[in-house]
Structures are given as structure tokens and as C-alpha cells.
Design a protein around this motif. Structure first.
Motif, PDB file in Angstrom:
ATOM      1  N   PRO A  10       0.818  -1.211   0.000  1.00 52.70           N
ATOM      2  CA  PRO A  10       0.000   0.000   0.000  1.00 52.70           C
ATOM      3  C   PRO A  10       0.849   1.257   0.000  1.00 52.70           C
ATOM      4  O   PRO A  10       1.872   1.347   0.680  1.00 52.70           O
ATOM      5  N   LEU A  11       0.436   2.232  -0.806  1.00 54.63           N
ATOM      6  CA  LEU A  11       1.166   3.480  -0.936  1.00 54.63           C
ATOM      7  C   LEU A  11       0.663   4.517   0.055  1.00 54.63           C
ATOM      8  O   LEU A  11       1.422   5.378   0.517  1.00 54.63           O
ATOM      9  N   PHE A  12      -0.613   4.470   0.362  1.00 51.88           N
ATOM     10  CA  PHE A  12      -1.227   5.251   1.422  1.00 51.88           C
ATOM     11  C   PHE A  12      -2.128   4.298   2.202  1.00 51.88           C
ATOM     12  O   PHE A  12      -2.600   3.298   1.662  1.00 51.88           O
ATOM     13  N   ASP A  13      -2.412   4.632   3.434  1.00 54.60           N
ATOM     14  CA  ASP A  13      -3.364   3.816   4.195  1.00 54.60           C
ATOM     15  C   ASP A  13      -4.794   4.126   3.780  1.00 54.60           C
ATOM     16  O   ASP A  13      -5.613   3.220   3.608  1.00 54.60           O
ATOM     17  N   THR A  14      -5.091   5.434   3.638  1.00 49.05           N
ATOM     18  CA  THR A  14      -6.463   5.865   3.374  1.00 49.05           C
ATOM     19  C   THR A  14      -6.454   6.992   2.346  1.00 49.05           C
ATOM     20  O   THR A  14      -5.692   7.961   2.479  1.00 49.05           O
ATOM     21  N   VAL A  15      -7.283   6.855   1.320  1.00 50.83           N
ATOM     22  CA  VAL A  15      -7.425   7.894   0.293  1.00 50.83           C
ATOM     23  C   VAL A  15      -8.898   8.287   0.196  1.00 50.83           C
ATOM     24  O   VAL A  15      -9.766   7.423   0.076  1.00 50.83           O
ATOM     25  N   LEU A  16      -9.156   9.577   0.246  1.00 50.40           N
ATOM     26  CA  LEU A  16     -10.515  10.094   0.080  1.00 50.40           C
ATOM     27  C   LEU A  16     -10.737  10.450  -1.384  1.00 50.40           C
ATOM     28  O   LEU A  16      -9.880  11.083  -2.014  1.00 50.40           O
ATOM     29  N   VAL A  17     -11.870  10.038  -1.937  1.00 48.29           N
ATOM     30  CA  VAL A  17     -12.216  10.324  -3.329  1.00 48.29           C
ATOM     31  C   VAL A  17     -13.208  11.489  -3.319  1.00 48.29           C
ATOM     32  O   VAL A  17     -14.375  11.333  -2.941  1.00 48.29           O
ATOM     33  N   LEU A 224       2.000  11.062 -18.613  1.00 51.05           N
ATOM     34  CA  LEU A 224       2.298  10.765 -17.215  1.00 51.05           C
ATOM     35  C   LEU A 224       3.647  11.382 -16.893  1.00 51.05           C
ATOM     36  O   LEU A 224       4.594  11.278 -17.692  1.00 51.05           O
ATOM     37  N   ALA A 225       3.753  12.014 -15.721  1.00 53.90           N
ATOM     38  CA  ALA A 225       5.022  12.626 -15.313  1.00 53.90           C
ATOM     39  C   ALA A 225       5.210  12.406 -13.818  1.00 53.90           C
ATOM     40  O   ALA A 225       4.266  12.574 -13.039  1.00 53.90           O
ATOM     41  N   ASP A 226       6.406  12.011 -13.425  1.00 54.63           N
ATOM     42  CA  ASP A 226       6.656  11.787 -11.998  1.00 54.63           C
ATOM     43  C   ASP A 226       7.508  12.904 -11.414  1.00 54.63           C
ATOM     44  O   ASP A 226       7.889  13.854 -12.115  1.00 54.63           O
ATOM     45  N   THR A 227       7.823  12.797 -10.148  1.00 52.18           N
ATOM     46  CA  THR A 227       8.610  13.827  -9.462  1.00 52.18           C
ATOM     47  C   THR A 227      10.111  13.621  -9.657  1.00 52.18           C
ATOM     48  O   THR A 227      10.913  14.359  -9.074  1.00 52.18           O
ATOM     49  N   HIS A 228      10.485  12.641 -10.461  1.00 51.37           N
ATOM     50  CA  HIS A 228      11.899  12.357 -10.718  1.00 51.37           C
ATOM     51  C   HIS A 228      12.327  12.835 -12.107  1.00 51.37           C
ATOM     52  O   HIS A 228      13.414  12.479 -12.580  1.00 51.37           O
ATOM     53  N   ILE A 327       2.677   8.045  -8.278  1.00 51.36           N
ATOM     54  CA  ILE A 327       3.399   9.311  -8.465  1.00 51.36           C
ATOM     55  C   ILE A 327       3.210  10.211  -7.249  1.00 51.36           C
ATOM     56  O   ILE A 327       4.164  10.822  -6.746  1.00 51.36           O
ATOM     57  N   ALA A 328       1.971  10.300  -6.756  1.00 53.77           N
ATOM     58  CA  ALA A 328       1.687  11.160  -5.605  1.00 53.77           C
ATOM     59  C   ALA A 328       2.426  10.704  -4.360  1.00 53.77           C
ATOM     60  O   ALA A 328       2.763  11.511  -3.485  1.00 53.77           O
ATOM     61  N   ALA A 329       2.698   9.375  -4.270  1.00 47.67           N
ATOM     62  CA  ALA A 329       3.428   8.836  -3.126  1.00 47.67           C
ATOM     63  C   ALA A 329       4.943   8.965  -3.292  1.00 47.67           C
ATOM     64  O   ALA A 329       5.702   8.523  -2.420  1.00 47.67           O
ATOM     65  N   GLY A 330       5.388   9.559  -4.418  1.00 48.63           N
ATOM     66  CA  GLY A 330       6.811   9.791  -4.629  1.00 48.63           C
ATOM     67  C   GLY A 330       7.530   8.723  -5.402  1.00 48.63           C
ATOM     68  O   GLY A 330       8.761   8.791  -5.576  1.00 48.63           O
ATOM     69  N   HIS A 331       6.829   7.728  -5.909  1.00 43.47           N
ATOM     70  CA  HIS A 331       7.453   6.656  -6.677  1.00 43.47           C
ATOM     71  C   HIS A 331       7.728   7.117  -8.113  1.00 43.47           C
ATOM     72  O   HIS A 331       6.987   7.934  -8.666  1.00 43.47           O
TER      73      HIS A 331
END
Length: 720
Positions: A10-17, A224-228, A327-331
Motif C-alpha cells: 500500500p502506498l497510502f493507508d487511506t485515500v478520500l475520493v 504521465l510525469a513523476d517527481t523524478h 506518483i503522488a506517493a513519490g514513486h
């Protein structure tokens, strides 16, 4: 071909939509695959919605109006805090491209599954975006795009831009507020409408002008674009089949582009993303002339997931929502440009709550019976559930049906088959219209442009109610009366009348010797003739009179109307079977029939005695062929503008008022010259068929009196 799930931790525990409808359901589906707890949010109108049921947790935001619920930043932040959500996926629409929302999340230590605030600010303003990418070598459409353009400056600049012109709001998307103007005289009124719609939809009425490109095709590129620092494109989508700038059918890839152009347009999209340090999933939209497919012009960048993203997923095998979360989790991205392969072809059709035969007016109601397609290569992203109440407060899109095939012809055929197996009873939809569109020779051949639908619509032949459906609805009504258990004489099915026996209109019963039923079904299209049906005998053994011909008919035992019951009717010895549902409160009957693999849906509505009387009275006061002086609301909605005052004299065709429902504004005009009687104001809620205004024609005597100098009142008018 379907997207492959990720098997990472899991990348986050909880995600709100922070959304609703089919996109919320689609995001929740991927969150479950990723092992992430999902939180849904809802308004009062959506308490029983599908996305609420499918999420692990759901939080109420507020009342039905979007500004008090889905557009309330404070309410969404409160929901995040109460559930411990670490991140928010905004879907599309609502707050998905709102820079203030992204900033508020950052201040609260919550991750926004979307691009940085700078990207939202630059690309969210179409004027700034156009000027910005032009400075980075991306070609743009000729026009005028400057901040703060008022109507006077736009009117003055229009001649230099050249007609035809396209008015575009600087904020928002989805075609809302866009107005095509062919003649200079139409520009002032079009600017007013565009500003009003833009302000209502986006809270920003800034406009700009572009040259309207001839034979345009709408091509968009998924990136698609990441933070790297990695940026890739996943090919293009053809989105040229549009109505009023709203996409209807999309596909990937486009048949227009060759490999060289695909590479160039993909690189241009990546450059546009790099120019604003973009991260996440985004779409760069281009306008391409059918006559010069190797030339493309930047239109805008959508800094979010697109409605039509499934077709890209189907041909690439990439789950775009999963990539957004990673991507949002930094991967880093899970793929490189050389890994992107387009396999086969995919086509998507949007199912809307609308009535194509009545100028695509929004519809509402409750889902009384539902059948959605399944099968190899078929995907359905849907918000529909049996019993679901469809509100007029939000966008009318209900679901998307997507089909994949090894080639375009196979994908189109598979989509048509899927739509043929789709039926929604209780709500008017555009399913039949979608199938007619897919059958168009130019669509089949890939000869597309953004004006094709407007050209084809007048020639589309919709299915009209046939004798078996009319007979079935009439007999179901007779049975409903016979089954009614009530102590009131007005609801008893025994033929009792205060003035004795006799033929009734819209009343009576199905008992032998009782009062015959005289039913009037509303015409299926505006201006059409109503259909009269007479029933004598019982619902099981009746004589039915339709259009001057008489038939023997009867419902078979076990036929019912509640909750999608099966109805079998014998008509002149031939058996017809339907799935049926009834709306006693509106007098409507829904019938789905056909073979097991191909369904058609028919809605028949009984006119009430009050409606019949109103129509007779309106017709009695005018010469045959004259316009109806009564202006009625074509849909339930909200009055957003009133152009005249009570007592004003107006010419035929003059704008009177505008009604909005499901983010669609419908302008009502004077059907004839005369004096207006109305009492509505902006903000008033109206019902479908509600009388909004009445025109009283001015007679010759009225005119003579007004100008006669011997008449005291007329003399005053003459002096004025």
C-alpha cells in the motif's frame, strides 16, 4: 485487453475520493486493488449512490447544491480530518483543477493526487496556458487571449480574429460556456451567455476568442510525469464525435495520425507538461484539421484524469489511476517511453440521462430495472444501481461502455453489441442514439470531425412506439386500476361516476360492463401527435382501439409492472414479451423488449386530464397552425436568467428566460410576438412542463387604440 493491477505494498493507508458517480466508483476500484482504504463523500441527493456503497467509508458533505457539498473545500477537508485520509483523489470536474483546493490540502498535510499548484494555475487558465506553451514552441490556434478582456475589447478584436469565431471560457473545461459564432451580429448575445455559463460552472467568467478551424478534429494525448523528471505519453485519443463541444464517443488510437505525426504530437504534449514541471496524469488537447492531419494546434491542458481515459488503458494495459497514486506517493513511473505499446483499438460511448428526441434535454427519475453488458473486451464504468435516484443537480453522465478489439472494426462491432444489451428503465438515456451514431457510414469509415453529429442528427430515425408497446402500456394501466385497493370512490375501479355512467378520459376500469378507458399517450417528439388508445373489457381479455383500428389483446397471468416485472401481452394472437416498469406518479410506463442479445427501450407517458384540458384550451384560442402562446419548461431545473419583464412587448424569437439542469442551460424564446406574462426570477425552481410564460398577441384594435390621438391613453403613447 485490460489494465494490469499493481502488486506493490500500500502506498497510502487511506485515500478520500472527492467526487461522485462513475469516476468515484472507478477510482475506488483501483484503490481496492492497491489495498488502500477508500473514503467516499456524498451530498444529500447521493446518500444512496453506488460510490457510497462501494467505498470502505462514506462521509456526508452537505446539501445537494454542489457549492454546498462537492465544491466546498471546507467540507472536504473536514471529511479528510475525520477519516484520517492521507491523500485525496479528485477525479474530474468539481475540485480536480482547483489550485486553492490543492493549496489547502498541502497546508493540512494531505497529499493531492494531482499536479503541483503552479501547474494547476498555469494550465487552469486557458489564456495563460496558450501564451505559455506558445513560448515553448508548441503551435496554437490564432486568436486573442489576454487576461481581463471585457465585451467591448472582444467585440473590437473579433474582426481581426476573423469569423467564424469560437468563444471559450478561460477557466474550466468540458465545453461548458463555449459558443460558436458565425456572424458579427450574434456575438454580443453569445458573449453574455458564455459569461453566465462560465461564472456558474467555474466561478470565473473570463473569456477569450479563437478562430474556428474548419473540419476540425479533436485529438488529445495522455501523459504521465513523476517527481523524478520522467515524462511519457501513452498515445492519442480521437475525441471528435462531440455535441455542443461535449464528447460523446472517443477512441484510441486515432485513425487520422500516421506514426511520424503520432511521435511529433506526443513529444509536443510532453514538452507542454515539462514547461510547467507537471507531475501526475494529464491530457494535452490539440485541434487538427482533417484537411491537414500533419498540422496540430494546442487547445488546452487538462490537469486531471479525463472521462475517456479507459480507452487509453485498454490499448496500453496501464492503470492510470494506479500510476497517479504511485506518483503522488513519490514513486517513479513504472514504465518508460519505449515500454509504451498500443495494442488493438478501443472505443468508448458515454451514457447520459438525456432525451435525444427532445434536443437532448436532461432527464431524471429512478432506475427501476437495469441491464449492463458483460463479455470479452467489454468494460463498463458505471454509477447505476437498481433503485438509484438520478438527480438533476449534477452532470447527466451515468455510465461509460468501453469495447476493445484487435482492430477498429472489431471494437466498433463489439461496442454496438454491448450497447444493444444495455437497458435502463425509469430514466431516459441516449443508448439508441449512440447505436445510430455508431452505424453512420462516416463514423464507420473514420471520417470524423467535431461538427458531424450536428449534421447527422436531423436525419437520425429513432424508433417510435409500436402497437404491441401501446397495447401493453394500456393494459398495464387497466390492470393497475383494477388492482387498486382504496376506500375513496375516486380510486375505485367500479365505473362509479358522480354524474352516472359514461365514457371517461384517462379513467375507468378493466371490468366487463365498466366504463371503457380512453387513454392519451404523449407524443414521443415535440410537436408530434398524441396517441389515443381505447380499452374495453378486462386487462386479461380486452378490445384495444389504436389509431382507428381495433385489436384483441390481453395480459397473460403473472404480468406485473413493479420493479422490472416481466410482461407478456397477446395482440391479435401474437405473443409479445417485455420487461416493464411503471411510474404511477408521472403516468409513465417503461418497456424493454427485443431478443436476448438486443434490447430496445420505450417510454410511454399518459397525459393527465389536466394536461389534456390545458392543451385543448390553448388550442381553442388560436388559429390552426399558429404557435402555442404558452411557454413551458422542457425539464426540471433552475431559472438562471430572465431577459424580459412582465408586460414587455417582444417579437417572435426573442429570448425570455433560461433554465439550467444537470449543468445544461436551455434558453426559451418567444414562440410568437406579443405581450409577456411571467412572474419568475433567477433562482426559482421549476418542474418539467411547468408554464413559465404566456404570450398574448396584440390585435389590430390594440395597435389602433395605442396610436389613436382621440384616445387619452393612446395620446400619451403617441407623445411618448
Amino acid at each position: 485487453m485490460t489494465p494490469q493491477p499493481y502488486n506493490a505494498a500500500p502506498l497510502f493507508d487511506t485515500v478520500l475520493v472527492a467526487n461522485r458517480g462513475e469516476i468515484a466508483c472507478r477510482v475506488i476500484r483501483t484503490l481496492k486493488i492497491l489495498g488502500i482504504r477508500s473514503v467516499a463523500v456524498y451530498s444529500d441527493d447521493d446518500a444512496g449512490a453506488r460510490h457510497v456503497r462501494e467505498a470502505d467509508l462514506a462521509v456526508r458533505l452537505g446539501p445537494a447544491p454542489a457549492r454546498q457539498s462537492y465544491l466546498s473545500v471546507d467540507a472536504v477537508l473536514a471529511a479528510c480530518r475525520s477519516t484520517g485520509a492521507q491523500a485525496v483523489h479528485p477525479g474530474y470536474g468539481f475540485l480536480s483543477e482547483n489550485a486553492d483546493f490543492a493549496s489547502a490540502l498541502a497546508d493540512a498535510g494531505i497529499t493531492f493526487i494531482g499536479p503541483p499548484v503552479r501547474s494547476l494555475e498555469l494550465m487552469g487558465d486557458k489564456i495563460r496556458a496558450k501564451n505559455h506553451v506558445q513560448g515553448h514552441g508548441v503551435p496554437v490556434v490564432p486568436g486573442i487571449a489576454e487576461p481581463g478582456l471585457d465585451d467591448a475589447r472582444l467585440l473590437a478584436a473579433a474582426a481581426d480574429v476573423g469569423y467564424p469565431i469560437l468563444i471559450k471560457p478561460s477557466a474550466g473545461g468540458g465545453g461548458k460556456g463555449m459558443q460558436a459564432v458565425l456572424n458579427p451580429g450574434d456575438l454580443p448575445a453569445a458573449l453574455q451567455t458564455a459569461r453566465r455559463v462560465a461564472a456558474s460552472a467555474f466561478g470565473d467568467d473570463t473569456l477569450f476568442l479563437e478562430r474556428l478551424v474548419s473540419s476540425p478534429r479533436h485529438i488529445e494525448v495522455q501523459i504521465l510525469a513523476d517527481t523524478h523528471g520522467n515524462v511519457v505519453h501513452l498515445g492519442e485519443r480521437e475525441c471528435s464525435l462531440q455535441r455542443r463541444h461535449q464528447k460523446v464517443i472517443e477512441e484510441a488510437p486515432s485513425v487520422l495520425l500516421d506514426a511520424a505525426t503520432r511521435e511529433r504530437i506526443g513529444e509536443a504534449a510532453c514538452n507542454a507538461a515539462r514547461s510547467v514541471d507537471y507531475t501526475g496524469a494529464g491530457t494535452v488537447e490539440f485541434l487538427v484539421s482533417d484537411a491537414a492531419p500533419d498540422e496540430f494546434f494546442f487547445m488546452e491542458m487538462n490537469t486531471r484524469l479525463q472521462v475517456e481515459h479507459p480507452v487509453t488503458e485498454m490499448v496500453t494495459g496501464v492503470d492510470l489511476v494506479a500510476e497517479q497514486v504511485r506518483i503522488a506517493a513519490g514513486h517513479p513511473l513504472s514504465l518508460k517511453q519505449e515500454d509504451v505499446t498500443l495494442t488493438g483499438h478501443a472505443v468508448e460511448a458515454r451514457i447520459y440521462a438525456e432525451d435525444p428526441e427532445r434536443d437532448f434535454l436532461p432527464t431524471s427519475g429512478s432506475v427501476q430495472w437495469l441491464r449492463e453488458p458483460v463479455g470479452d473486451g467489454v468494460r463498463v464504468d458505471s454509477s447505476l444501481l437498481p433503485g438509484l435516484a438520478v438527480s438533476s443537480s449534477y452532470d447527466p453522465m451515468l455510465a461509460k461502455v468501453i469495447a476493445w478489439g484487435p482492430d477498429r472494426a472489431a471494437a466498433l462491432a463489439r461496442l454496438d453489441t454491448a450497447l444493444a444489451g444495455t437497458a435502463v428503465l425509469g430514466i431516459g438515456t441516449n443508448v439508441e442514439y449512440l447505436r445510430l451514431l455508431l452505424a453512420d457510414p462516416d463514423v464507420r469509415a473514420g471520417r470524423l470531425d467535431t461538427t458531424l453529429i450536428e449534421r447527422r442528427l436531423p436525419g437520425l430515425k429513432f424508433r417510435t412506439p409500436q402497437l404491441p408497446e401501446l397495447a401493453a402500456a394500456a393494459l398495464l394501466y387497466a390492470q393497475d386500476l383494477a388492482d387498486t385497493a382504496s376506500g375513496s370512490p375516486w380510486r375505485q375501479a367500479d365505473g362509479w361516476r358522480i354524474a352516472g355512467s359514461g365514457a371517461g378520459s384517462g379513467g375507468g376500469n378493466g371490468n366487463p360492463g365498466g366504463t371503457p378507458l380512453h387513454l392519451v399517450f404523449a407524443a414521443p417528439v415535440p410537436g408530434g401527435d398524441d396517441v389515443e388508445v381505447g380499452v374495453t373489457g378486462t386487462a386479461r381479455d380486452a378490445t384495444v382501439r389504436i389509431g382507428g383500428t381495433t385489436h384483441t389483446a390481453g395480459l397473460l397471468a403473472g404480468s406485473e409492472t413493479r420493479e422490472g416485472g416481466r410482461v407478456s401481452v397477446s395482440l391479435d394472437g401474437v405473443l409479445h414479451t417485455f420487461t416493464a416498469a411503471a411510474e404511477p406518479e408521472t403516468g409513465a410506463f417503461w418497456l424493454a423488449g427485443g431478443t436476448a442479445g438486443e434490447l430496445f427501450t420505450v417510454r410511454l407517458r399518459l397525459r393527465s386530464r389536466r394536461e389534456q384540458l390545458d392543451r385543448h384550451l390553448a388550442a381553442a384560442g388560436r388559429v390552426a397552425g399558429e404557435a402555442d402562446p404558452v411557454v413551458r419548461s422542457p425539464m426540471p431545473g433552475t431559472v438562471v436568467a430572465v431577459a424580459v419583464a412582465d408586460g414587455d412587448r417582444v417579437p417572435a424569437g426573442a429570448p425570455l428566460l433560461s433554465v439550467e439542469a444537470m449543468k445544461m442551460e436551455h434558453q426559451l424564446r418567444a414562440p410568437m410576438a406579443g405581450v409577456v406574462s411571467l412572474s419568475l426570477k433567477p433562482g426559482d425552481l421549476v418542474k418539467a412542463d411547468q408554464v413559465l410564460a404566456t404570450l398574448t398577441p396584440e390585435t389590430d384594435s390594440d395597435t389602433d387604440a395605442a396610436t389613436d390621438p382621440h384616445n387619452e391613453q393612446g395620446a400619451d403613447h403617441a407623445r411618448l
